[in-house]
Design an enzyme around this catalytic site. Structure first.
Site, short mmCIF file in Angstrom:
data_model
loop_
_atom_site.label_atom_id
_atom_site.label_comp_id
_atom_site.label_asym_id
_atom_site.label_seq_id
_atom_site.Cartn_x
_atom_site.Cartn_y
_atom_site.Cartn_z
CG ASP A 367 -28.01 -92.85 -57.90
OD1 ASP A 367 -26.89 -93.23 -57.58
OD2 ASP A 367 -29.07 -93.34 -57.47
CD1 TRP A 477 -29.01 -84.85 -48.42
CD2 TRP A 477 -27.27 -83.63 -47.79
NE1 TRP A 477 -28.70 -85.21 -47.14
CE2 TRP A 477 -27.63 -84.48 -46.72
CE3 TRP A 477 -26.20 -82.76 -47.61
CZ2 TRP A 477 -26.96 -84.48 -45.50
CZ3 TRP A 477 -25.54 -82.76 -46.40
CH2 TRP A 477 -25.91 -83.61 -45.36
CG ASP A 478 -31.99 -88.22 -53.74
OD1 ASP A 478 -33.04 -88.03 -53.11
OD2 ASP A 478 -31.96 -88.75 -54.86
CG ASP A 548 -38.33 -88.24 -57.80
OD1 ASP A 548 -37.48 -87.36 -57.97
OD2 ASP A 548 -38.13 -89.27 -57.15
C1 DGJ Z 1 -34.46 -89.59 -56.45
C2 DGJ Z 1 -34.38 -88.18 -56.93
O1 DGJ Z 1 -35.54 -87.48 -56.63
C3 DGJ Z 1 -34.09 -88.21 -58.43
O2 DGJ Z 1 -34.10 -86.91 -58.94
C4 DGJ Z 1 -32.78 -88.87 -58.66
O3 DGJ Z 1 -31.76 -88.11 -58.10
C5 DGJ Z 1 -32.80 -90.28 -58.07
N1 DGJ Z 1 -33.22 -90.26 -56.69
C6 DGJ Z 1 -31.45 -90.92 -58.18
O4 DGJ Z 1 -31.39 -92.10 -57.52
#
Ligand code: DGJ
Length: 744
Positions: A367, A477-478, A548
């Site tokens: 990001d 792809w988040d 995460d």
């Molecule tokens: C949530 C993801 O799970 C993280 O690994 C990271 O990419 C953040 N978003 C970035 O905003």
């Protein structure tokens, strides 16, 4: 694999190990007979139908006091037929009636398996590896056609199911409920197994005893969710990881789902899996078809591990597809936990140089690289490089990374927008919101209305341009928030019940277009970690960011739970910095490595900040992963000790031919003067001699000893510490290599 008894209308789907039997009742409805271990191919099975006269029941025919759908096990039940349990479908007609009575019309046996339009699905590649039975039904009053589809696989103990509804009449119909699978099991003497949790602690294994009534898990968030995974299993009380009956059900879908077990007054257990009927209503115009997502059901007599191996085999080989299915996945480094939004091109290049020196193959920029994205309040939707951070743009950075000898990957969050973005300023109507009501935000962002093609097109154009102009080998792809206030400005009132599902179809459509245009692109799915880690996504993205939470001990639990359904090759797992960002815990680089090595391996920290000794360990870990990655990706996986049940977590990955295995044993808290321990292994050849190697242990033993007596565990804390204590601390993890000794 499909035996049809034309006279009795009995259909027997069978491979060497499992059988599924259904029949057509006298009334024309499909009934269920059996699912489980393989039964003889011949034979008549109609005597398995159980019915009796029972007071206070409702019967379908006057003069008949025996035939009630309340008693009969069915294949795809509907309401208003004398059955009072939850139905698999509910059809609302213009007259306000919700009753439906489909009648059997015929069947077809198809070699292979048809794709599901716009939806993820398992597939076949070679002749003879699966057969499909289609049962055709029709409700004459509505002229609504149903196709119940069942695929049985030759080499996996699984069936895939879906249902199609075709409106052949002249009247508009509404599907209020359209489950993918319904299964009436003859008794309720089971426990349910579910994978539940929350953000950063996804997919914990939870086991419940069944009681009369409903046991259910679901999502109403628009994504399959961190809270519950679209999976449910039934196991007998004495079933464990290695033995006993298990039925596993997985939905290949990434949106709202319902997985439900209903135990009725006769202790029949009805399993349902499909799109969550809450908030769902699909308008079916004359001539239109609706197809449910696919559900996969597995039977194993070899306990929960046996069930998982079946899911792994099917999903790895016949759900994941394309260029990356059989290829070794690159070792990656991701900058997120090291930098968050705060970096320059120079920082990134230094970061990548060190990674290259350690043997890492793919650099992933997370990001913060686009629009005005210096924090999480702005930029989403503007997929153009932020030139203040990246003066040479993504093209320039990608070139420089490739010049270092690494591949380049990039983070996107295609479904989201910040109000502070050019996209939102130009198209404020593109977000999901209900007119006249506030639109809730999550992480300061709003959900783009992917039920609309023009919105998907707008994002596709931006992604296409970037991916065509820069050398990008991978995308993450988040998706960092769920949908609330679901409503689309583009659809009329009587189609608002379609929006959740249309949204997911839009997500699948964008994936499909990118795969078509860039077939060698590796996609890793992510939704704030594991908020959309489901079998649907695996069809498009062969790996997903598991959570995460990157703490090695928490990950041990999360990956253990994830492995119930999903193969190791699908689990994005990284070594991160300590103290850990999410939990503040410090673990050794060896422990962190061992947790991540049994996934799609990578790093998520600034290697420049590690000590020389730690860097030596990193280099060894990367080399070890590269040497073993085909075993890690293709091997049979066995859970041996559960971190949910004690102080240890252990698992084994074994070459299917028994020639080599890796065993990870993690002791969570250190203990003094504990017992001697042995760990029985699986999958080895009993009469084969193996060499066992771990940091402190080296000996030879036969496979039978390793599987019966067990692998001797070294535990330096059991007694006096004499080695400087390198294994005598909390959160200690050891990796054992078990290699067949070649005899000439
Ligand atoms: C949530 C993801 O799970 C993280 O690994 C990271 O990419 C953040 N978003 C970035 O905003």
């Amino acid at each position: 694999m499909i035996i049809v008894n034309e006279k009795e209308h009995v259909f027997h789907l069978r491979n060497e190990r499992i059988s599924y039997l259904l029949y057509i009742m006298e009334s024309g409805q499909p009934g269920h007979l059996y699912f489980g271990k393989a039964l003889q191919p011949g034979g008549s099975y109609l005597h398995m139908v159980e019915k009796a006269h029972r007071p206070m029941s409702t019967y379908i025919k006057e003069g008949d006091l025996y035939t009630s759908y309340e008693h009969l096990r069915q294949e795809y039940p509907c309401y208003g037929t004398s059955d009072y349990r939850y139905p698999a479908m509910e059809i609302l007609g213009r007259d306000g009636s919700r009753i439906c009575k489909p009648q059997y019309q015929g069947y077809a046996v198809i070699h292979g398996k048809k794709p599901l339009p716009g939806l993820p699905a398992t597939y076949t590649e070679e002749e003879g590896e699966a057969d499909t039975l289609e049962i055709y039904m029709n409700d004459p009053l509505r002229d609504l056609e149903f196709i119940l589809s069942y695929t049985i696989f030759r080499d996996v103990d699984a069936l895939a199911r879906s249902v199609s509804f075709i409106n052949r009449g002249n009247e508009v119909l509404f599907l209020n409920r359209a489950m993918s699978l319904s299964l009436d099991m003859p008794d309720m003497d089971y426990q349910t197994v579910q994978l539940s949790g929350s953000w950063a602690r996804e997919r914990a294994v939870r086991i419940r005893d069944l009681e009369p009534g409903i046991t259910a898990i679901c999502s109403m968030r628009g994504n399959s969710s961190h809270q519950h995974n679209p999976f449910l299993a039934l196991k007998r009380k004495n079933t464990n990881e290695q033995s006993g009956d298990v039925f596993g059900f997985s939905l290949l879908y990434s949106g709202n789902f319902l997985a439900q077990a209903e135990a009725d007054n006769y202790q029949v257990l009805r399993i349902m899996l499909g799109i969550n009927p809450f908030g769902f209503q699909w308008k079916l115009e004359p001539g239109e078809t609706f197809v449910t997502p696919e559900a996969v059901m597995v039977y194993s007599a070899e306990g929960l591990n046996g069930m998982s191996r079946q899911f792994h085999r099917l999903f790895r080989n016949r759900l994941v597809r394309g260029y990356w299915r059989d290829r070794e996945r690159p070792v990656l480094i991701n900058n997120w936990e090291a930098t968050q939004f705060d970096y320059t091109q120079q920082d990134l290049l230094q970061f990548a140089e060190k990674a290259k020196e350690c043997g890492i193959e793919l650099f992933v920029l997370d990001d913060g690289w686009f629009g005005a994205r210096n924090d999480d309040r702005r930029g989403l939707g503007d997929w153009r490089a932020n030139r203040e951070k990246l003066p040479e743009g993504i093209e320039g950075l990608a070139q420089k990374i490739e010049a270092l000898g690494m591949k380049f990957g990039l983070w996107f969050e295609p479904e989201m927008v910040n109000k502070d973005s050019d996209l939102f300023r130009a198209h404020p109507d593109y977000i999901i919101r209900t007119p006249g009501r506030t639109a809730s935000h999550g992480r300061n962002q709003f959900v783009l209305d992917f039920s609309r093609k023009e919105v998907v097109d707008a994002i596709y154009r931006q992604l296409y341009e970037l991916l065509s102009n820069a050398s990008i080998s991978y995308i993450k792809w988040d998706m960092n928030r769920s949908i609330s206030e679901c409503y689309s400005a583009a659809y009329p009132a009587d189609r608002q019940g379609e929006i959740f599902h249309r949204y997911i179809l839009g997500v699948y459509d964008l994936h499909e277009r990118l795969i078509r245009d860039f077939p060698q692109l590796l996609i890793e799915s992510c939704a704030s970690g594991g908020g959309r880690f489901d079998a649907g996504m695996l069809y498009y993205a062969p790996q997903g960011w598991v959570s995460d939470d990157t703490d090695a001990i928490e990950r041990t639990k999360i990956q253990y739970g994830t492995s119930f359904v999903y193969p190791l090759s699908s689990m994005g797992a990284h070594v991160s910095a300590c103290p850990n960002e999410q939990i503040g815990r410090t673990t050794s680089i060896a422990t962190r490595g061992n947790a991540a090595l049994t996934g799609a391996f990578g790093y998520e920290l600034d290697l420049n900040k590690l000590s020389e000794e730690e860097i030596r360990t990193v280099k060894k870990q990367v080399a070890f992963y590269k040497e073993n990655r085909s075993l890690l990706a293709q091997g049979d996986f066995y859970r041996l000790l559960s971190p949910f049940e004690g102080n240890f977590a252990a698992w084994e990955i074994c070459q299917p031919d028994g020639s080599r295995a890796l065993v990870t044993v993690t002791r969570i808290l250190s203990e003094v003067n504990g017992p001697y321990r042995r760990l029985p292994l699986r999958g080895l050849l009993p009469d084969q001699s193996y060499h066992i190697q771990s940091p402190h242990l080296s000996y030879d033993a036969y496979g039978d000893e390793l599987m019966q007596f067990g692998l001797m565990l070294e535990d330096r804390s059991a007694g006096q510490v004499t080695d400087g204590g390198d294994t005598c601390h909390d959160f200690c993890s050891l990796l054992y290599e078990i290699t067949a000794i070649q005899t000439v």
